[in-house]
Design a protein around this motif. Structure first.
Motif, PDB file in Angstrom:
ATOM      1  N   ILE A  78       0.853  -1.188   0.000  1.00  0.00           N
ATOM      2  CA  ILE A  78       0.000   0.000   0.000  1.00  0.00           C
ATOM      3  C   ILE A  78       0.888   1.237   0.000  1.00  0.00           C
ATOM      4  O   ILE A  78       1.673   1.459   0.925  1.00  0.00           O
ATOM      5  N   ASN A  79       0.784   2.027  -1.042  1.00  0.00           N
ATOM      6  CA  ASN A  79       1.527   3.278  -1.135  1.00  0.00           C
ATOM      7  C   ASN A  79       0.672   4.393  -0.545  1.00  0.00           C
ATOM      8  O   ASN A  79      -0.471   4.590  -0.972  1.00  0.00           O
ATOM      9  N   PHE A  80       1.212   5.106   0.429  1.00  0.00           N
ATOM     10  CA  PHE A  80       0.437   6.139   1.111  1.00  0.00           C
ATOM     11  C   PHE A  80       1.359   7.247   1.593  1.00  0.00           C
ATOM     12  O   PHE A  80       2.569   7.083   1.687  1.00  0.00           O
ATOM     13  N   THR A  81       0.737   8.365   1.925  1.00  0.00           N
ATOM     14  CA  THR A  81       1.412   9.489   2.549  1.00  0.00           C
ATOM     15  C   THR A  81       0.672   9.797   3.834  1.00  0.00           C
ATOM     16  O   THR A  81      -0.559   9.895   3.832  1.00  0.00           O
ATOM     17  N   VAL A  82       1.398   9.934   4.925  1.00  0.00           N
ATOM     18  CA  VAL A  82       0.786  10.284   6.203  1.00  0.00           C
ATOM     19  C   VAL A  82       0.520  11.788   6.221  1.00  0.00           C
ATOM     20  O   VAL A  82       1.429  12.588   5.998  1.00  0.00           O
ATOM     21  N   SER A  99      -3.147   9.767   2.713  1.00  0.00           N
ATOM     22  CA  SER A  99      -3.524   9.986   1.327  1.00  0.00           C
ATOM     23  C   SER A  99      -3.088   8.740   0.557  1.00  0.00           C
ATOM     24  O   SER A  99      -1.916   8.359   0.609  1.00  0.00           O
ATOM     25  N   ILE A 100      -4.054   8.114  -0.088  1.00  0.00           N
ATOM     26  CA  ILE A 100      -3.777   6.946  -0.921  1.00  0.00           C
ATOM     27  C   ILE A 100      -4.372   7.236  -2.291  1.00  0.00           C
ATOM     28  O   ILE A 100      -5.572   7.448  -2.428  1.00  0.00           O
ATOM     29  N   ARG A 101      -3.508   7.277  -3.289  1.00  0.00           N
ATOM     30  CA  ARG A 101      -3.927   7.605  -4.659  1.00  0.00           C
ATOM     31  C   ARG A 101      -4.777   8.877  -4.695  1.00  0.00           C
ATOM     32  O   ARG A 101      -5.860   8.909  -5.270  1.00  0.00           O
TER      33      ARG A 101
END
Length: 193
Positions: A78-82, A99-101
């Motif tokens: 899972i690629n995400f930004t906190v 934030s995911i996609r």
């Protein structure tokens, strides 16, 4: 954003290496993307012990090695930004905003008190209210039944009329939340009993 598979689980402690291995093996079988754990029983220095190659992203609200604790584990794929985190110093809840996609997602893992404590739930939902500008996923162990007839074994003396129950129901209504398990199983008793 695609489909994400969430698991929420009161693990009743993750102190021993053997128990953590059992937990991680079960999570691998369940093929979870995001895991919300309660009662991790980890002190702050032990929160990294919840990391695995499959779940290298661990967020924890720690208390001590004998009680409380909440964690959120995110799978390596899972690629995400906190965007933000809220960590309860009493180890009862953890809120992360991601934030995911390019979609905002707020995830909360909560372990409620096992006594009627309306102030705790007001505080928790107040903290949560500051992160409602995306999709909200709330999981955990509230330590109470929202529907005493369905969520608890009806033996003598187990009926509880807690103020916290009504407070949670009101916040669920205000936030547009539903009990996902109850929605899928409207006539079945709670799996935790």
């Amino acid at each position: 954003m695609g489909t994400l598979r969430f698991i929420t689980w009161n693990i009743n402690g993750a102190g021993s290496r053997e128990k953590r291995l059992k937990i991680f093996n079960q999570l691998k079988k369940l093929q979870a993307d995001v895991v919300l754990l309660q009662e991790t029983h980890r002190p702050l220095r032990g929160s990294n012990e919840l990391k695995t190659p499959e779940f290298p992203n661990v967020f924890s609200a720690c208390y001590n090695s004998r009680q409380r604790g909440a964690a959120i584990l995110i799978h390596k794929n899972i690629n995400f930004t906190v965007l933000d985190t809220v960590i309860d110093p009493e180890g009862r809840f953890l809120i992360i905003k991601l934030s995911i996609r390019d979609k905002k997602l707020c995830i909360a893992s909560v372990y409620g008190p096992n006594v009627d404590d309306p102030s705790f739930f007001h505080g928790f939902f107040s903290a949560l209210s500051e992160h409602l500008d995306g999709t909200l996923v709330l999981g955990g162990d509230l330590n109470l039944g929202l529907n005493e007839d369905m969520d608890r074994l009806n033996t003598a003396g187990t009926q509880r009329n807690w103020q916290s129950t009504n407070i949670i129901k009101q916040y669920m209504n205000d936030f547009g939340l539903c009990d996902a398990w109850r929605s899928l199983h409207p006539t079945t008793g709670d799996p935790g009993d």
